[in-house]
Design a protein around this motif. Structure first.
Motif, short mmCIF file in Angstrom:
data_model
loop_
_atom_site.label_atom_id
_atom_site.label_comp_id
_atom_site.label_asym_id
_atom_site.label_seq_id
_atom_site.Cartn_x
_atom_site.Cartn_y
_atom_site.Cartn_z
N ARG A 130 42.23 91.88 64.29
CA ARG A 130 41.40 93.07 64.06
C ARG A 130 41.89 94.25 64.90
NH1 ARG A 130 35.10 91.03 63.45
NH2 ARG A 130 35.54 89.36 61.95
N GLN A 132 43.16 97.86 65.97
CA GLN A 132 42.77 99.23 65.61
C GLN A 132 44.03 100.03 65.30
OE1 GLN A 132 39.32 98.53 65.34
NE2 GLN A 132 38.94 100.51 66.30
N ARG A 160 36.12 105.89 66.18
CA ARG A 160 36.94 104.78 66.69
C ARG A 160 38.40 105.22 66.76
NH1 ARG A 160 34.72 99.32 65.72
NH2 ARG A 160 32.54 99.52 65.04
N ARG A 191 40.02 93.20 58.26
CA ARG A 191 39.04 92.71 59.22
C ARG A 191 38.63 93.80 60.21
NH1 ARG A 191 39.96 87.03 61.76
NH2 ARG A 191 37.70 87.30 61.98
N SER A 192 39.49 94.77 60.45
CA SER A 192 39.09 95.92 61.28
C SER A 192 38.04 96.74 60.54
CB SER A 192 40.30 96.79 61.60
OG SER A 192 41.28 96.05 62.30
N GLU A 194 35.90 95.42 58.44
CA GLU A 194 34.67 94.64 58.51
C GLU A 194 33.90 94.94 59.79
OE1 GLU A 194 34.86 90.48 56.17
OE2 GLU A 194 36.19 90.61 57.90
N ALA A 195 34.61 95.21 60.88
CA ALA A 195 33.95 95.55 62.14
C ALA A 195 33.21 96.88 62.03
CB ALA A 195 34.98 95.60 63.28
N PRO A 198 29.78 95.85 58.57
CA PRO A 198 29.55 94.40 58.55
C PRO A 198 29.29 93.82 57.16
CG PRO A 198 28.32 95.46 60.32
CD PRO A 198 28.88 96.56 59.48
#
Length: 388
Positions: A130, A132, A160, A191-192, A194-195, A198
């Protein structure tokens, strides 16, 4: 030339319209191909009139369902979930609202055929950890005032920090598909994403092992999704499966119908030209009655007279066809000079149009020249010689 004018106009219409249709068809198919002929889209879809039974939470795709498709569909070469976010992106004092940010897996590069201009592509470790990190397109370099090679630069995506690891080429899309102007694009590991979201709304894009395997992929994916979603046999599909190849096939059917329609319309022009030649030949028979009587008096048989006028009619039609072909090809060349943005810049007279023009012209001469020729052949030589 006045006699053959109808044939000339008909042949020009055949060549120009057929070439324009061929050029437009090629243009549209090229635009479709730019999306990728082997791509497949899998997306959630609410069944018609079923909103009281299914909720949006029930019909949306999830990672477990998408991950099960590769093993269940041997015709798929690759697949990736795609999550889209409209985010605020900032670099320095440059802020852009509603920028399209997409969470994807490394297989996205293969599916979309998007090469990296600078830096590196997304890797599996980026997704697993994940990280960045992000890829941007060259439009983002302009809008965010980044360096020509922005790798190593940090940008803010919804607050972010993301490290730019590469630049992907911008895929230019024709205005006919809503792509008149390229927009800023940012790609991050799935998956980043998804963070950041959610419970993301997502769809999947895949690539078939060959363009003609879409029907196999559709059947395999449909069976698997119905199984993992536990749909009963009488339940409708709560998802959709589409492919460029399917749209291409539908367009080809429509284009074929349009081509047949064009051929019918321009054939009417040739038919009208043939009627004009028949009328002129009938007048010619009346004006040359004494000549016909004289030829018969010195021994010309009826079939010789018939052949004479028939050859004249066919010759007139073929001369008109030749002039029409020259003017038609000139019109095609003019269309090809319109530039690459023109839908007909690849205009080309198909062989069927040339054969139709020549064949119809010759046939017109025979058919419409036959009646005047028969009339001339049947003239009585005595009466013909007396004709004033």
């Amino acid at each position: 030339m006045l006699t053959t004018l109808g044939i000339i106009i008909g042949v020009v219409a055949v060549i120009v319209l057929a070439a324009a249709g061929h050029g437009f068809k090629t243009f549209v198919l090229d635009q479709f191909s730019s999306f990728g002929a082997s791509k497949v889209w899998i997306f959630p879809r609410m069944p018609p009139e079923q909103r009281d039974r299914f909720s949006f939470r029930q019909i949306r795709l999830n990672i477990r369902q998408i991950d099960s498709l590769m093993a269940a569909s041997p015709s798929l070469a690759a697949i990736t979930p795609v999550m889209q976010i409209n985010a605020t992106v900032q670099h320095g004092d440059r802020v852009r609202q509603f920028v399209l940010v997409q969470g994807v897996r490394p297989s996205w590069h293969e599916i979309e055929d998007r090469g990296v201009i600078y830096g590196r592509a997304l890797m599996q470790i980026d997704d697993d950890e994940r990280r960045q990190v992000c890829l941007i397109n060259d439009k983002a370099i302009q809008e965010l005032a980044l360096d020509a090679d922005p790798t190593g630069t940090t940008i803010l995506v919804d607050g972010r920090r993301f490290l730019v690891i590469g630049v992907v080429e911008t895929k230019q899309v024709s205005p006919m598909f809503g792509g008149d102007e390229a927009q800023t694009e940012i790609f991050i590991p799935f998956r980043s994403g998804e963070a950041m979201r959610p419970e993301p709304r997502m769809y999947a894009i895949g690539k078939t092992k060959a363009p003609d395997l879409f029907a196999d992929v559709k059947a395999e994916v449909r069976a698997q999704l119905r199984r993992v979603r536990q749909l009963r046999p009488e339940d409708p599909d709560t998802f959709g499966i589409q492919a460029i190849e399917e749209a291409i096939s539908q367009f080809k059917k429509v284009a074929t119908g349009i081509t047949v329609f064009i051929a019918g319309v321009v054939s009417i022009s040739l038919l009208v030209g043939g009627i004009g030649i028949m009328n002129i030949m009938l007048v010619s028979v009346s004006e040359r009655t004494r000549e016909i009587g004289l030829r018969k008096a010195v021994g010309a048989r009826p079939e010789v007279i018939l052949l004479q006028f028939l050859v004249e009619a066919v010759t007139l039609c073929l001369v008109g066809c030749a002039v029409g072909l020259l003017l038609g090809f000139a019109g095609v060349m003019a269309m090809r000079m319109g530039g690459e943005d023109s839908p007909v810049h690849k205009a080309e007279a198909p062989m069927w149009a040339i054969i139709l023009s020549v064949g119809f012209s010759a046939g017109t001469g025979v058919i419409f020249g036959m009646f005047p020729a028969i009339k001339a052949a049947r003239l009585d030589p005595i009466e013909a010689l007396r004709h004033e």
